[in-house]
Design a protein around this motif. Structure first.
Motif: not given
Ligand SMILES: Nc1nc2c(c(=O)[nH]1)N[C@H]1C(S)=C(S)[C@@H](COP(=O)(O)OP(=O)(O)OC[C@H]3O[C@@H](n4cnc5c(N)ncnc54)[C@H](O)[C@@H]3O)O[C@H]1N2
Ligand code: MOO
Length: 429
Positions: A286-287, A312, A356, A395
């Protein structure tokens, strides 16, 4: 990169509770009641019989028994819903059904089993001219206002409306309730590579799983999903949709097109239009995230631009969108959310991305009695749930996401989880 908390505080600083609306009872389930509700009808609304039988004067049958039955003249029939009621005088009875209004003159009910009449439909509908009573009458009367009277409080502002509250509102005279309405959330998938589920994908194509994931997830989260279809990577399509459909929704979620690709259409169109900020959030997955407000001149709605990878999308909704939905629905005031994390222990090890916070889909195992050691024999306590990754941390691993029961939440300074390590998990729908 910004932290999850920094991104979330921007989101929660922007969204506001939706205005109160009156909605039909069936639309109110799962919403928050916005004002106290008082009764306009009594419950019960009138004195009525609690039994199928005969309405009588108690004094007439005070000494009735099987040995000394009392015979009364039957002067009328009172089914439930009857509008005209015969007056019952001494020596008389009126046949009456459960829920039917008590007739004037009668002060008790003899149930049909205490008479010479057959119970139920078997006895036929015809009214007998007389009835033999073999037991005294009792006060089998449900009195008007026994539960509450007009003007009494029924439901307090702030409750979650469920089926019983809806029944209480209906019984006390209400067809609509004032609520914080469910947020209507538009769902828009982007990407030239997407096809409908069930079709054989052509070269380079994949089924659009994000649309169905989001539409069904929003339903579970108490929002009203609004399908907005799919657009390809051509900016014109997205531009026109954003200008024409904001009136239908209270928030919008897009997926895909927010990272560093040449054809990342969401980023391209919304960067130009303004109002949406694209950031890298220190979470995995989910960056790449976009958030902001969209306006068409009349309405302004929050927009979440989630990355395209399906895991994500799921994690972003759990971590970033759900708290915003809670504010829109009036459930919270937008203060920092307290995610409910459960203490657990790793059943096996895995790697974590440095820098993260990881949200890893895991299954949960309940330890067997006496089973206090992990796979390498260390003491991990008996009562903690064991967590096991459903697969890798990629993801794109949408199929194994189906097996997840929770997300293990691993802070950004941890690079490796070993079997037996304490971990905390977020339960997921
Ligand atoms: N050079 C870089 N590339 C990428 C970066 C980066 O920082 N630099 N970040 C990676 C990360 S992390 C993610 S997450 C993705 C996000 O990409 P986008 O949001 O631009 O999404 P797309 O490229 O459109 O799609 C990504 C992936 O997801 C599939 N997808 C998209 N929509 C759907 C859908 N509706 N249903 C199912 N699957 C979907 C799509 O086919 C791609 O495979 O970017 C990385 N790249
Ligand atoms: O942030 Mo991406 O969602 O890691 O794959």
């Amino acid at each position: 990169m910004i932290t999850v908390e920094e991104h979330l505080s921007r989101i929660l600083g922007t969204v506001r509770p939706l205005p109160v609306r009156e909605v039909p009872l069936l639309e109110s389930r799962g919403t928050l009641l916005a004002a106290d509700v008082t009764a306009t009808l009594a419950v019960p609304p009138f004195d009525n019989s609690a039994m199928d039988g005969f309405a009588v004067r108690c004094a007439d049958v005070e000494h009735a028994s099987a040995e000394r039955p009392v015979t009364l003249t039957v002067i009328g029939d009172i089914p439930a819903g009857a509008r005209e009621l015969p007056a019952v005088a001494a020596g008389e009875a009126a046949r009456i059904m459960t829920g039917a209004p008590m007739p004037p003159g009668a002060d008790g009910v003899v149930k049909v089993e205490d008479t010479d009449q057959a119970a139920g439909p078997a006895g036929g509908r015809e009214l007998p001219s007389a009835v033999r009573i073999v037991a005294p009458a009792r006060e089998r009367i449900r009195r008007r206002g026994e539960d509450l009277d007009p003007g009494d409080p029924v439901l307090r502002a702030g409750i979650f409306i469920g089926p019983r509250a809806i029944a209480a509102a209906a019984s006390t005279g209400h067809a609509v309730l004032p609520v914080r309405p469910r947020p209507r959330v538009g769902v828009l998938a982007t990407g030239d590579e997407l096809t409908d589920p069930g079709l054989t994908p052509g070269p380079g194509q994949i089924p659009d799983s994000n649309s169905v994931l989001l539409l069904s997830l929003l339903e579970v989260l108490g929002a009203t999903p609004v399908p907005m279809g799919r657009v390809g990577d051509e900016p014109a399509e997205l531009q026109s949709l954003l200008s024409t459909r904001l009136g239908e929704i209270d928030a919008l979620i897009t997926t895909g097109g927010v990272s560093a690709g040449t054809y990342d259409v969401v980023k391209e169109v919304l960067s130009e239009r303004g109002g949406v900020e694209f950031v890298a959030v220190a979470m995995q997955p989910g960056k790449p995230q976009g958030f902001g407000e969209l306006s068409d001149g009349e309405r302004t709605v929050p927009i979440f631009c989630l990355p395209g990878n399906p895991v994500s999308v799921f994690v972003s909704v759990m971590v970033l969108v759900t708290p915003a939905l809670e504010v829109l629905s009036g459930w919270t005031d937008g203060g920092p959310p307290e995610p409910f994390l459960v203490d657990a222990v790793a059943a096996e090890g895995w790697r974590c991305p440095p820098g993260r916070r990881q949200y890893l889909p895991v299954t949960l195992e309940i330890p067997e009695a006496g089973d206090a050691a992990d796979e390498v024999g260390r003491d991990v306590g008996e009562e903690l749930l064991r967590v096991r990754p459903v697969s890798g941390s990629g993801s794109h691993l949408v199929a194994s996401l189906a097996r997840a029961e929770a997300l293990a939440v691993i802070e950004s300074d941890v690079e490796q989880i070993e079997p037996g390590d304490a971990v905390r998990v977020m339960m997921v729908p």
